[in-house]
Design an enzyme around this catalytic site. Structure first.
Site, PDB file in Angstrom:
ATOM      1  N   GLY A  10       0.833  -1.208   0.000  1.00  0.00           N
ATOM      2  CA  GLY A  10       0.000   0.000   0.000  1.00  0.00           C
ATOM      3  C   GLY A  10       0.862   1.251   0.000  1.00  0.00           C
ATOM      4  O   GLY A  10       1.773   1.382   0.814  1.00  0.00           O
ATOM      5  N   LYS A  38      -1.682  -0.785  -5.799  1.00  0.00           N
ATOM      6  CA  LYS A  38      -2.645  -1.051  -6.868  1.00  0.00           C
ATOM      7  C   LYS A  38      -2.455  -0.166  -8.082  1.00  0.00           C
ATOM      8  O   LYS A  38      -2.691  -0.573  -9.188  1.00  0.00           O
ATOM      9  CB  LYS A  38      -4.020  -0.685  -6.305  1.00  0.00           C
ATOM     10  CG  LYS A  38      -4.954  -1.805  -6.088  1.00  0.00           C
ATOM     11  CD  LYS A  38      -6.300  -1.192  -5.749  1.00  0.00           C
ATOM     12  CE  LYS A  38      -6.971  -2.046  -4.712  1.00  0.00           C
ATOM     13  NZ  LYS A  38      -8.206  -1.523  -4.218  1.00  0.00           N
ATOM     14  N   GLU A 170     -17.318  17.113   5.576  1.00  0.00           N
ATOM     15  CA  GLU A 170     -16.432  17.777   4.600  1.00  0.00           C
ATOM     16  C   GLU A 170     -17.001  17.663   3.182  1.00  0.00           C
ATOM     17  O   GLU A 170     -16.932  18.608   2.400  1.00  0.00           O
ATOM     18  CB  GLU A 170     -15.017  17.167   4.655  1.00  0.00           C
ATOM     19  CG  GLU A 170     -14.280  17.547   5.930  1.00  0.00           C
ATOM     20  CD  GLU A 170     -12.765  17.336   5.846  1.00  0.00           C
ATOM     21  OE1 GLU A 170     -12.357  16.257   5.385  1.00  0.00           O
ATOM     22  OE2 GLU A 170     -12.017  18.253   6.242  1.00  0.00           O
ATOM     23  N   ASP A 297      -4.755   2.866   8.743  1.00  0.00           N
ATOM     24  CA  ASP A 297      -6.132   2.470   9.060  1.00  0.00           C
ATOM     25  C   ASP A 297      -6.271   0.982   9.388  1.00  0.00           C
ATOM     26  O   ASP A 297      -7.291   0.560   9.939  1.00  0.00           O
ATOM     27  CB  ASP A 297      -7.060   2.814   7.888  1.00  0.00           C
ATOM     28  CG  ASP A 297      -7.301   4.321   7.764  1.00  0.00           C
ATOM     29  OD1 ASP A 297      -6.857   5.071   8.652  1.00  0.00           O
ATOM     30  OD2 ASP A 297      -7.933   4.730   6.768  1.00  0.00           O
ATOM     31  N   ALA A 314      -4.875  10.236   8.959  1.00  0.00           N
ATOM     32  CA  ALA A 314      -3.632  10.362   8.203  1.00  0.00           C
ATOM     33  C   ALA A 314      -2.524  10.818   9.151  1.00  0.00           C
ATOM     34  O   ALA A 314      -1.375  10.377   9.038  1.00  0.00           O
ATOM     35  CB  ALA A 314      -3.821  11.372   7.084  1.00  0.00           C
TER      36      ALA A 314
HETATM   37  P1  FAD Z   1      -4.563   5.138   2.636  1.00  0.00           P
HETATM   38  O1  FAD Z   1      -3.962   6.492   2.643  1.00  0.00           O
HETATM   39  O2  FAD Z   1      -6.022   5.047   2.341  1.00  0.00           O
HETATM   40  O3  FAD Z   1      -3.756   4.272   1.567  1.00  0.00           O
HETATM   41  C1  FAD Z   1      -3.977   2.924   1.295  1.00  0.00           C
HETATM   42  C2  FAD Z   1      -3.275   2.591  -0.007  1.00  0.00           C
HETATM   43  O4  FAD Z   1      -3.324   1.191  -0.223  1.00  0.00           O
HETATM   44  C3  FAD Z   1      -3.908   3.247  -1.228  1.00  0.00           C
HETATM   45  O5  FAD Z   1      -2.921   3.873  -2.006  1.00  0.00           O
HETATM   46  C4  FAD Z   1      -4.545   2.084  -1.985  1.00  0.00           C
HETATM   47  O6  FAD Z   1      -4.542   2.278  -3.394  1.00  0.00           O
HETATM   48  C5  FAD Z   1      -3.653   0.932  -1.567  1.00  0.00           C
HETATM   49  N1  FAD Z   1      -4.317  -0.361  -1.618  1.00  0.00           N
HETATM   50  C6  FAD Z   1      -5.474  -0.707  -1.033  1.00  0.00           C
HETATM   51  N2  FAD Z   1      -5.759  -1.997  -1.263  1.00  0.00           N
HETATM   52  C7  FAD Z   1      -4.760  -2.472  -2.018  1.00  0.00           C
HETATM   53  C8  FAD Z   1      -4.479  -3.752  -2.567  1.00  0.00           C
HETATM   54  N3  FAD Z   1      -5.285  -4.795  -2.407  1.00  0.00           N
HETATM   55  N4  FAD Z   1      -3.347  -3.906  -3.287  1.00  0.00           N
HETATM   56  C9  FAD Z   1      -2.489  -2.859  -3.470  1.00  0.00           C
HETATM   57  N5  FAD Z   1      -2.709  -1.639  -2.966  1.00  0.00           N
HETATM   58  C10 FAD Z   1      -3.828  -1.440  -2.245  1.00  0.00           C
HETATM   59  N6  FAD Z   1      -7.242  12.110   8.363  1.00  0.00           N
HETATM   60  C11 FAD Z   1      -6.614  13.161   8.964  1.00  0.00           C
HETATM   61  O7  FAD Z   1      -5.649  12.964   9.711  1.00  0.00           O
HETATM   62  N7  FAD Z   1      -7.043  14.443   8.751  1.00  0.00           N
HETATM   63  C12 FAD Z   1      -8.059  14.743   7.908  1.00  0.00           C
HETATM   64  O8  FAD Z   1      -8.413  15.906   7.734  1.00  0.00           O
HETATM   65  C13 FAD Z   1      -8.718  13.670   7.236  1.00  0.00           C
HETATM   66  N8  FAD Z   1      -9.706  13.924   6.346  1.00  0.00           N
HETATM   67  C14 FAD Z   1     -10.236  12.893   5.617  1.00  0.00           C
HETATM   68  C15 FAD Z   1     -11.173  13.201   4.607  1.00  0.00           C
HETATM   69  C16 FAD Z   1     -11.707  12.194   3.833  1.00  0.00           C
HETATM   70  C17 FAD Z   1     -12.663  12.547   2.734  1.00  0.00           C
HETATM   71  C18 FAD Z   1     -11.338  10.831   4.082  1.00  0.00           C
HETATM   72  C19 FAD Z   1     -11.934   9.718   3.259  1.00  0.00           C
HETATM   73  C20 FAD Z   1     -10.433  10.524   5.094  1.00  0.00           C
HETATM   74  C21 FAD Z   1      -9.861  11.542   5.866  1.00  0.00           C
HETATM   75  N9  FAD Z   1      -8.898  11.276   6.859  1.00  0.00           N
HETATM   76  C22 FAD Z   1      -8.280  12.330   7.510  1.00  0.00           C
HETATM   77  C23 FAD Z   1      -8.493   9.895   7.181  1.00  0.00           C
HETATM   78  C24 FAD Z   1      -7.236   9.488   6.401  1.00  0.00           C
HETATM   79  O9  FAD Z   1      -7.413   9.721   5.038  1.00  0.00           O
HETATM   80  C25 FAD Z   1      -6.861   8.027   6.633  1.00  0.00           C
HETATM   81  O10 FAD Z   1      -6.809   7.759   8.008  1.00  0.00           O
HETATM   82  C26 FAD Z   1      -5.515   7.718   5.973  1.00  0.00           C
HETATM   83  O11 FAD Z   1      -5.619   7.836   4.578  1.00  0.00           O
HETATM   84  C27 FAD Z   1      -4.975   6.346   6.356  1.00  0.00           C
HETATM   85  O12 FAD Z   1      -3.742   6.124   5.719  1.00  0.00           O
HETATM   86  P2  FAD Z   1      -3.341   4.665   5.227  1.00  0.00           P
HETATM   87  O13 FAD Z   1      -1.918   4.769   4.771  1.00  0.00           O
HETATM   88  O14 FAD Z   1      -3.682   3.664   6.258  1.00  0.00           O
HETATM   89  O15 FAD Z   1      -4.322   4.369   3.999  1.00  0.00           O
END
Ligand code: FAD
Length: 401
Positions: A10, A38, A170, A297, A314
């Site tokens: 990811g 992905k 938002e 997450d 994030a």
């Molecule tokens: P992500 O950033 O979601 O990344 C996961 C990655 O894994 C993606 O690139 C995806 O393509 C990849 N992936 C998934 N499945 C597969 C697979 N099977 N094979 C290969 N790749 C895969 N948080 C804050 O701190 N402040 C904010 O203001 C805030 N606002 C938000 C607003 C919105 C609209 C949303 C939806 C979320 C918000 N969040 C905010 C929450 C934050 O976006 C998430 O907590 C954060 O993105 C988590 O990071 P991550 O690295 O776990 O996952």
């Protein structure tokens, strides 16, 4: 003497920042590092409400992975993860298989539907560039269709957002910016368009400061948003949302934002999970699996002050990436002493569309234009951490006020 293999799954906030920190620490000299994602691009999930409403082009929220990660030092594989086999230390991708000595899982989240019937089939979700492009196009198609119908169909202009948490609020905020533009473009009276925010909890933005919640709701109501608070959704059918109080809303557009669960790949791998999230050890490793780090997450960590999980953000994913990279660097250097992860929550800011936002920075409440500027600074800061000033200039939000 074979170098240990580190595989990062990811390229979201967690995975991307782990790769970037490992490179900065020159860990590629001691280990073969592979990042799997992905898509060939990284997107900022926290910005997705904007391209979903159509207030920002989706290209502004994404960047090619090889434009920020040196792929001579970190190998990048564009492929989807299908399965993790932790006993054999293998990852099955759609097109190939990888083995690892150390694994980092940063696969992000999936929408939580709470088993409510019809959500998967009939609702949109704000999760990826693909999913938000579809929402934007669909909304515009509804406007384009409205004047085409002989008998005007109100459900075409009724937009239901399920969940008034951060993402829902938002997104609704962005809709209040976008809808007047669409009304103008498609010759439709603004009064004909309904934006309805439905929330099961007794308040919008549950868990947030009451005064800020009131400010947000008043502002959004003044922009024409209708709130249905304390109103659980029972079922979603094609073109209709059934509420627990027996009423129904006819709508061709239901956007589901009632929260998230961790990636189902983590569940399927046989880790002990709570809604797809693994309660990780203090050093971010999965209990009983010293070779697997789980961040973002997919990870669950407890705020010991209130004995409840930290909400997945994030902010935490990025901070975890720093600790995770340090710990991997230590392990490949043969050390066994690892750093404990301690979240440092700097605050939370939610945008309400345009130049409006609310937030808490430390314990200071901020509102309006200044909160909106802080939000943009937070977005820019992340770009700076990832790609320095050039990335801020290319993709940043430079128009602060
Ligand atoms: P992500 O950033 O979601 O990344 C996961 C990655 O894994 C993606 O690139 C995806 O393509 C990849 N992936 C998934 N499945 C597969 C697979 N099977 N094979 C290969 N790749 C895969 N948080 C804050 O701190 N402040 C904010 O203001 C805030 N606002 C938000 C607003 C919105 C609209 C949303 C939806 C979320 C918000 N969040 C905010 C929450 C934050 O976006 C998430 O907590 C954060 O993105 C988590 O990071 P991550 O690295 O776990 O996952």
């Amino acid at each position: 003497n074979r170098k240990p293999k580190i595989v990062i799954l990811g390229a979201g906030y967690g995975g991307m920042m782990t790769a970037s920190r490992l490179k900065k620490a020159n860990a590629h000299q001691d280990a073969d590092i592979t990042l799997v994602n992905k898509h060939n691009y990284h997107y900022q999930t926290t910005w997705l409400h904007e391209p979903a409403a159509g207030t920002l082009h989706h290209d502004r929220t994404r960047m090619k992975i090889d434009s920020v990660i040196d792929t001579n030092k970190i190998q990048f594989i564009k492929d989807a993860v299908v399965k993790i086999n932790k006993e054999e230390k293998k990852v099955v991708l759609e097109k190939s298989e990888l083995d690892y000595d150390y694994l980092v899982i940063g696969l992000g989240s999936e929408p939580e539907t709470f088993g409510i019937p019809g959500v998967k089939e009939h609702a949109f979700s704000i999760r990826s560039v693909n999913s938000v492009r579809l929402i934007r196009e669909h909304i515009e198609y509804m406007f384009a269709n409205y004047n085409k119908q002989e008998e005007k169909q109100e459900d075409l202009l009724t937009f239901v957002v399920a969940g008034a948490g951060f993402t829902g609020i938002e997104f609704v905020g962005e809709l209040t910016e976008r809808i007047p533009e669409l009304c103008e473009e498609y010759d439709i009276d603004r009064k004909k368009v309904k934006i309805i925010s439905v929330e099961a909890a007794p308040t919008a933005l549950p868990g947030f400061d009451e005064e800020l919640v009131e400010y947000a709701m008043n502002h959004l109501e003044s922009k024409g948003v209708q709130f249905k608070i304390n109103t659980p959704i029972k079922e979603v059918q094609d073109g209709v949302v059934l509420l627990a109080d027996g009423t129904e809303i006819k709508s061709q557009t239901i956007v589901w934002t009632t929260g998230i669960r961790g990636s189902s790949i983590v569940d399927d791998a046989g880790f002990e999970t709570m809604r797809g999230r693994v309660k990780v050890e203090k050093d971010l490793r999965a209990p009983g699996h010293d070779d697997v780090f789980i961040i973002g997450d997919c990870a669950l960590i407890i705020n010991e002050e209130i004995n409840r999980p930290y909400p997945p953000t994030a902010q935490i994913a990025i901070q975890q990436a720093y600790t995770c990279a340090k710990n991997l660097k230590a392990l490949v250097a043969g050390k066994t002493e690892l750093e404990e992860f301690k979240p440092d929550i700097k605050g939370t800011v939610a945008s309400l569309g345009g130049k409006e936002a609310i937030g808490l920075v430390g314990d200071k409440k901020i509102y309006g234009h200044s909160a909106s500027a802080v939000k943009k600074l937070i977005d820019n800061r992340y770009l700076y951490m990832l790609g320095g000033m050039p990335l801020v200039l290319k993709k940043g939000k430079l128009n602060l006020f």
